[in-house]
Write an enzyme that holds these catalytic residues in place. Structure first.
Site, PDB file in Angstrom:
ATOM      1  N   GLU A 119      -0.788  -8.992   4.684  1.00 34.30           N
ATOM      2  CA  GLU A 119      -0.494  -9.021   6.120  1.00 34.30           C
ATOM      3  C   GLU A 119      -1.772  -8.994   6.959  1.00 34.30           C
ATOM      4  O   GLU A 119      -1.753  -9.311   8.140  1.00 34.30           O
ATOM      5  CB  GLU A 119       0.432  -7.864   6.505  1.00 34.30           C
ATOM      6  CG  GLU A 119      -0.217  -6.513   6.673  1.00 34.30           C
ATOM      7  CD  GLU A 119      -0.586  -5.774   5.390  1.00 34.30           C
ATOM      8  OE1 GLU A 119      -1.082  -4.637   5.498  1.00 34.30           O
ATOM      9  OE2 GLU A 119      -0.367  -6.316   4.285  1.00 34.30           O
ATOM     10  N   CYS A 166       0.806  -1.221   0.000  1.00 32.87           N
ATOM     11  CA  CYS A 166       0.000   0.000   0.000  1.00 32.87           C
ATOM     12  C   CYS A 166       0.845   1.280   0.000  1.00 32.87           C
ATOM     13  O   CYS A 166       1.407   1.625  -1.020  1.00 32.87           O
ATOM     14  CB  CYS A 166      -0.996  -0.022   1.136  1.00 32.87           C
ATOM     15  SG  CYS A 166      -2.430   1.015   0.782  1.00 32.87           S
ATOM     16  N   HIS A 184      -3.317  -6.088   0.791  1.00 29.41           N
ATOM     17  CA  HIS A 184      -2.755  -6.282   2.124  1.00 29.41           C
ATOM     18  C   HIS A 184      -2.734  -7.742   2.560  1.00 29.41           C
ATOM     19  O   HIS A 184      -3.585  -8.168   3.343  1.00 29.41           O
ATOM     20  CB  HIS A 184      -3.570  -5.478   3.138  1.00 29.41           C
ATOM     21  CG  HIS A 184      -3.402  -4.011   3.014  1.00 29.41           C
ATOM     22  ND1 HIS A 184      -2.413  -3.325   3.678  1.00 29.41           N
ATOM     23  CD2 HIS A 184      -4.086  -3.098   2.288  1.00 29.41           C
ATOM     24  CE1 HIS A 184      -2.507  -2.038   3.382  1.00 29.41           C
ATOM     25  NE2 HIS A 184      -3.509  -1.870   2.540  1.00 29.41           N
TER      26      HIS A 184
END
Length: 162
Positions: free
Chosen positions: A129, A2, A127
């Protein structure tokens, strides 16, 4: 990921093998997009995605400026031909898509992740994560157990570092 993706793409002149990286600009929807999307890992030299080519997995998207901006059609074709694309938005049939909301930012050719020519540095808009544990997904197959398939990306990074 990002914001780091946006920053690194703007520093591409300083990163060996990143000369084809595009900029990431405001989403085509003109809105902040926060949702789950489906991506397919592309064949590349990326250390993060070693052995993951062809995997289709849900991923969290959360950005207002995630659309790939290429200079022209030749630049887009050069990216496609370079083997540096790592992630592409796909529809539920596994086809690269421009269709909103499957491609939440309107990136051309559904591009959402890239790597350098040697695979040492990768950038992406979604994302992983946020979804590396199965419980972070609204639904997952029972055989995922504790970790989602995204955990492999982080294990690959650890393996690459040594």
């Amino acid at each position: 990921m990002c914001n780091g993706c946006q920053m690194l793409s703007n520093l591409r002149d300083l990163i060996p093998g990143a000369d084809l990286w595009p900029r990431f600009v405001r989403n085509e929807s003109e809105r902040f997009e926060a949702r789950f999307s489906l991506v397919e890992v592309q064949k590349s030299q990326s250390a993060f995605f070693d052995g993951m080519a062809g995997s289709r997995m849900p991923i969290a998207v959360s950005h207002g400026e995630g659309r790939v901006e290429v200079r022209d059609n030749q630049h887009l074709q050069a990216i496609e031909d370079s083997g540096t694309m790592t992630l592409r938005y796909v529809d539920n049939m596994g086809n690269p898509t421009q269709q909103y909301p499957n491609n939440p930012n309107g990136s051309p050719n559904a591009i959402t992740g890239l790597t350098t020519t040697d695979g040492r540095v990768s950038i992406m808009m979604p994302h992983p994560e946020r979804v590396f544990r199965s419980v972070a997904n609204s639904w997952h197959p029972e055989d995922w157990n504790e970790d989602s398939p995204w955990m492999r990306m982080f294990r690959n990074a650890r393996k690459h570092i040594g």
